[in-house]
Design an enzyme around this catalytic site. Sequence first.
Site, PDB file in Angstrom:
ATOM      1  N   GLU A 248      80.970 134.140 103.106  1.00 57.99           N
ATOM      2  CA  GLU A 248      81.862 134.104 104.270  1.00 57.99           C
ATOM      3  C   GLU A 248      81.230 134.636 105.556  1.00 57.99           C
ATOM      4  O   GLU A 248      81.564 135.729 106.026  1.00 57.99           O
ATOM      5  CB  GLU A 248      83.175 134.824 103.915  1.00 57.99           C
ATOM      6  CG  GLU A 248      83.866 134.096 102.759  1.00 57.99           C
ATOM      7  CD  GLU A 248      85.219 134.668 102.334  1.00 57.99           C
ATOM      8  OE1 GLU A 248      85.591 135.757 102.793  1.00 57.99           O
ATOM      9  OE2 GLU A 248      85.899 134.000 101.536  1.00 57.99           O
ATOM     10  N   GLU A 352      85.050 129.822  95.311  1.00 60.97           N
ATOM     11  CA  GLU A 352      85.996 130.956  95.224  1.00 60.97           C
ATOM     12  C   GLU A 352      87.430 130.515  95.445  1.00 60.97           C
ATOM     13  O   GLU A 352      87.754 129.864  96.433  1.00 60.97           O
ATOM     14  CB  GLU A 352      85.622 132.044  96.246  1.00 60.97           C
ATOM     15  CG  GLU A 352      86.394 133.336  96.011  1.00 60.97           C
ATOM     16  CD  GLU A 352      86.055 134.451  96.992  1.00 60.97           C
ATOM     17  OE1 GLU A 352      84.849 134.669  97.274  1.00 60.97           O
ATOM     18  OE2 GLU A 352      86.988 135.099  97.485  1.00 60.97           O
TER      19      GLU A 352
END
Length: 515
Positions: A248, A352
């Site tokens: 991220e 994820e």
Amino acid sequence: MMQRCFLVLIWWIQAAQSSPCAHRYYGNDHTVCVCNSTYCDSIPEYDFSSASSYIRFTSDKAGQRFEKSEGFFSYETTPECSTRLFIHSTKLYQTIQGFGGAFTDSAVMNIKSLSKDAQENLLSAYFSMKGSRYNLGRVPIGGTDFSSRKYTYCDNADEKTSKLNFSLTEEEYEGKIPLLQKALELNPELRLIAASWTAPAWMKTNNDYVNGSLKEEYYQMYTDYLLTFLEEYRDQGLGMWAISTGNEPITEYLKYVRINSMSWTPAAMATWVSRNLGPTLSKSRHNQTLIFGLDDNRGHLTSFYEEFLSYESCTNYITGTAIHWYQDDTTSASLLDQTHYKFPEKLLVLTEASIIPDTTKSKKPVSLGSWNRGERYMLNIIENLEHWIAGWLDWNLVLNQDGGPSWARNNVDASIIVNPVADEFYKQPMFYAIAHFSSFIPRNSVRIGVSQYNKSTGIKSVAFLTPNNEIVVVISNTSTKEQQVTIYDLHKGHISVRLEAKSFHTLIYKQLLCY
Ligand SMILES: *[C@@H]1O[C@H](CO)[C@@H](O)[C@H](O)[C@H]1NC(C)=O
Ligand SMILES: *[C@@H]1O[C@H](CO)[C@@H](O)[C@H](O)[C@H]1NC(C)=O
Ligand SMILES: *[C@@H]1O[C@H](CO)[C@@H](O)[C@H](O)[C@H]1NC(C)=O
Ligand SMILES: *[C@@H]1O[C@H](CO)[C@@H](O)[C@H](O)[C@H]1NC(C)=O
Ligand SMILES: *[C@@H]1O[C@H](CO)[C@@H](O)[C@H](O)[C@H]1NC(C)=O
Ligand SMILES: *[C@@H]1O[C@H](CO)[C@@H](O)[C@H](O)[C@H]1NC(C)=O
């Protein structure tokens, strides 16, 4: 006749061997399957009693879990029905890499909180042939928000001499490495995807584990840090199939929760990949390790990611794209199609997914036995597979009853929840949603076409051709009423199945090869 008796005998032995779910109910149709040191439900084996037969596994909100049944194709006319599915086994889409979850420090701690025998049952539930057959695992490089403390493998380096003083931690030696080795033993097909959440704080602009970015003078040293991780894991028999450019990189969510993170601009990341990460890996023993870009939500595919890949010097080093699910309700899956058509040679893997509690309603992170959460996983996996995703990974493999531990208090739900006091673990509907795919769709299966008539009934489906020439159709019924579905295969005839309210199904049959 002789043959039939034999088949009945095989059926009887298999039925006797498979273990059903030991239910525990929590009201409102919430139910989990309880496992402990001596018992865990398993996925029944199957075989076909004739060339025209199909096997169906069903799970539903009412409590069925992998109920096995057999039926037969026919060419006779069928009654009127509301939903028809046509299987197109020659219309081929992406090749499947697999399914899995993440070996976070929290997952490892939770597994280790159980007795040795219960740990064995848990790993078997995820990785063995009797279980979900997970063949993908995500491995954090250093700490994440799902660790009990903040750390990297090089927190004590001498900044003045700028020497890399790398050492794996207690987390590794005491838990993560032995559990990964055991998982690999249970499923030798297991492939690992590594990702770092942040560089050591002293290499960053803000000298912190949260936020900040990598100082340019440390681009190579951070790369050496990642390479050292790959070396040390490889020495433990744990080669990494892929490494991402970092978890991220778009740190906008730090408005909501402060977690280990390091932000990048597309230009800075392109410079780092083309000057440091790419060349360093390709000159190393790890020249076969794939590099996945993005590792963030799909909303960033057309902005951040396309700009990043527009730097030609770096795009050749990137062999795949890792995507998180957290914007899937607010962004269109067509973004995946766009990325696929622009970069058809790059793999798309969802790395994820987890259910975050709605804090505005002060909901608890874990909702034991929630069918609704299982259904969210089911529908998300179908949607992503319909849009070129080749692999789908859950977040923490195992959490505790508070959805942690997480040093950042970023607690979420998980497919398996442990109760160390009772030495039990609970397999939630999310576990079964993933297993409806992972147990039956081996690596190198190819997605095939399904066309559906009458979509008004809450039916979603996706189909695959496996390397063993089996056709696997996963169907979900989100409607609250039972319904008839007819499935047509040009070469086999059709089958008519009644799909229970709120149910998941995997149908399997042999492809007819000699037509
Ligand atoms: C484990 O679960 C099984 C099935 O529910 C039960 O019969 C058994 O007593 C449990 N064992 C322990 C040690 O709790
Ligand atoms: C679609 O479903 C409705 C209600 O189940 C049914 O009345 C209608 O005939 C179906 N249409 C087709 C084309 O199957
Ligand atoms: C390297 O790190 C270890 C702990 O991880 C520490 O004990 C040692 O003093 C460090 N060495 C140097 C030269 O900084
Ligand atoms: C993180 O960094 C960005 C960019 O430097 C900044 O805009 C943001 O406010 C920072 N967030 C936190 C929580 O420090
Ligand atoms: C990759 O590394 C291996 C040694 O680990 C070497 O034999 C091979 O030639 C390398 N491949 C490329 C393309 O550099
Ligand atoms: C799904 O279940 C609902 C609720 O029982 C039912 O109305 C619907 O007909 C079912 N759909 C199919 C295709 O079986």
